[in-house]
Design an enzyme around this catalytic site. Structure first.
Site, PDB file in Angstrom:
ATOM      1  N   HIS A   1       0.825  -1.206   0.000  1.00 45.04           N
ATOM      2  CA  HIS A   1       0.000   0.000   0.000  1.00 45.04           C
ATOM      3  C   HIS A   1       0.864   1.263   0.000  1.00 45.04           C
ATOM      4  O   HIS A   1       0.630   2.185  -0.790  1.00 45.04           O
ATOM      5  CB  HIS A   1      -0.925  -0.030   1.232  1.00 45.04           C
ATOM      6  CG  HIS A   1      -1.774   1.187   1.374  1.00 45.04           C
ATOM      7  ND1 HIS A   1      -3.059   1.250   0.880  1.00 45.04           N
ATOM      8  CD2 HIS A   1      -1.520   2.391   1.938  1.00 45.04           C
ATOM      9  CE1 HIS A   1      -3.557   2.450   1.144  1.00 45.04           C
ATOM     10  NE2 HIS A   1      -2.647   3.163   1.792  1.00 45.04           N
ATOM     11  N   GLU A   2       1.865   1.304   0.852  1.00 48.06           N
ATOM     12  CA  GLU A   2       2.713   2.500   0.946  1.00 48.06           C
ATOM     13  C   GLU A   2       3.557   2.706  -0.312  1.00 48.06           C
ATOM     14  O   GLU A   2       3.722   3.830  -0.786  1.00 48.06           O
ATOM     15  CB  GLU A   2       3.607   2.420   2.194  1.00 48.06           C
ATOM     16  CG  GLU A   2       2.849   2.535   3.503  1.00 48.06           C
ATOM     17  CD  GLU A   2       1.941   3.765   3.556  1.00 48.06           C
ATOM     18  OE1 GLU A   2       2.431   4.878   3.317  1.00 48.06           O
ATOM     19  OE2 GLU A   2       0.740   3.605   3.818  1.00 48.06           O
TER      20      GLU A   2
ATOM     21  N   HIS B   1       1.464   4.291  -3.005  1.00 50.56           N
ATOM     22  CA  HIS B   1       1.361   5.759  -2.895  1.00 50.56           C
ATOM     23  C   HIS B   1       2.576   6.415  -3.557  1.00 50.56           C
ATOM     24  O   HIS B   1       2.449   7.414  -4.256  1.00 50.56           O
ATOM     25  CB  HIS B   1       1.344   6.200  -1.417  1.00 50.56           C
ATOM     26  CG  HIS B   1       0.003   6.120  -0.757  1.00 50.56           C
ATOM     27  ND1 HIS B   1      -1.140   6.660  -1.282  1.00 50.56           N
ATOM     28  CD2 HIS B   1      -0.363   5.583   0.439  1.00 50.56           C
ATOM     29  CE1 HIS B   1      -2.159   6.459  -0.446  1.00 50.56           C
ATOM     30  NE2 HIS B   1      -1.712   5.800   0.607  1.00 50.56           N
TER      31      HIS B   1
ATOM     32  N   GLU C   1      -6.407   6.707  -1.529  1.00 49.50           N
ATOM     33  CA  GLU C   1      -6.385   5.524  -0.652  1.00 49.50           C
ATOM     34  C   GLU C   1      -6.863   4.295  -1.413  1.00 49.50           C
ATOM     35  O   GLU C   1      -6.261   3.222  -1.347  1.00 49.50           O
ATOM     36  CB  GLU C   1      -7.272   5.759   0.581  1.00 49.50           C
ATOM     37  CG  GLU C   1      -6.605   6.563   1.673  1.00 49.50           C
ATOM     38  CD  GLU C   1      -5.269   5.979   2.058  1.00 49.50           C
ATOM     39  OE1 GLU C   1      -5.189   4.789   2.367  1.00 49.50           O
ATOM     40  OE2 GLU C   1      -4.277   6.716   2.004  1.00 49.50           O
TER      41      GLU C   1
HETATM   42 ZN    ZN Z   1      -2.611   5.148   2.189  1.00 49.90          ZN
END
Ligand code: ZN
Length: 271
Positions: free
Chosen positions: A136-137, A140, A197
């Site tokens: 997830h990071e 981003h 997100e």
């Molecule tokens: Zn996030």
């Protein structure tokens, strides 16, 4: 406003506006500050962060973060190469560090500079949980969400000083750290938008699956996140709400992430 001011604004504007394609979504995104400027600043901030925090080395947890990090970064490389973006990560300098800090937090700066805090490890629980957070990071970072959550004014300031990267001021460092979620001070952090997100969740699931981890672990991870509250300050949760919609989406997207991973010959998924 005098002529000089107008001219300098015009120069900054020309300097800043460039389009980039998000290789995961195919969508055109505004790359307001080019990687050539953002990355040296990220590397500098990262090194500084490491000198100011206690980096843990050689423990099973620290090794786990590095090991999973290598798998996630190699998944990103395989995915991008297969989709015609082989050069996308050329300037990345991947690094994965665990720091001693009870905060529930983890982040990835542009250029692949990752930090996990010891406080997030009990929620990650195991390798697959670390992979879910890291996927997830990293997503981003790959999608340039950090710079998209800076305000136009902050970006202008950053671009204006970009030429003097080697001497980044504390003010620039503050903007930077806010945008990328660095540090334990929840008050200063800028939240990612809901659409960022969602995008990071989806890309992250694909990365963790290609890295050989069951994307469904992501749903369980966010269930554990949602049970946090009292005790340690929930930095990560303030920028990453762990709600039922998110958990449902992850369960819905897990099969397509696994299908994508099979294209890379990955057929078993660790959970
Ligand atoms: Zn996030």
């Amino acid at each position: 406003m005098n002529y000089k001011q107008i001219l300098s604004i015009a120069i900054v504007a020309i300097f800043m506006v460039a389009c980039a394609t998000n290789p995961f979504t195919g969508k055109s995104t505004l790359a307001l500050v080019p990687n050539s400027q953002i990355l040296p600043m990220a590397f500098q901030q990262y090194d500084q962060f490491l000198t100011e925090n206690k980096v843990i080395n050689g423990t099973p947890q620290a090794n786990m973060v590095k090991n999973v990090g290598q798998k996630i970064s190699s998944a990103a490389e395989r995915y991008l190469t297969a989709n015609g973006y082989a050069g996308y990560l050329t300037d990345y300098r991947w690094e994965y560090n665990l720091v001693e800090d009870p905060a529930i937090n983890a982040w990835c700066m542009p250029g692949g500079k990752i930090v996990f805090y010891t406080g997030i490890m009990p929620i990650a629980q195991n390798e697959a949980g670390v992979a879910a957070i890291m996927g997830h990071e990293v997503a981003h970072a790959l999608a340039n969400h950090g710079q998209q959550r800076m305000s136009a004014g902050q970006l202008q300031q950053l671009a204006a000083v970009g030429v003097a990267v080697g001497t980044a001021s504390s003010e620039n460092a503050a903007i930077y750290n806010q945008a990328f979620g660095v540090g334990s001070n929840v008050l200063g952090m800028l939240p990612f938008s809901r659409s960022h997100e969602t995008e990071a969740d989806r890309i992250g699931l694909t990365l963790m699956a290609i890295a050989g981890y069951d994307p469904l672990v992501g749903a369980r991870l966010w269930e554990r996140m949602s049970q946090q509250g009292g005790g340690a300050p929930p930095e990560f949760l303030s920028t990453h709400p762990a709600n039922q919609t998110r958990i449902n989406n992850i369960m819905q997207w897990a099969p397509e992430a696994r299908a994508e991973a099979r294209k890379y010959g990955v057929t078993t998924f660790k959970n």
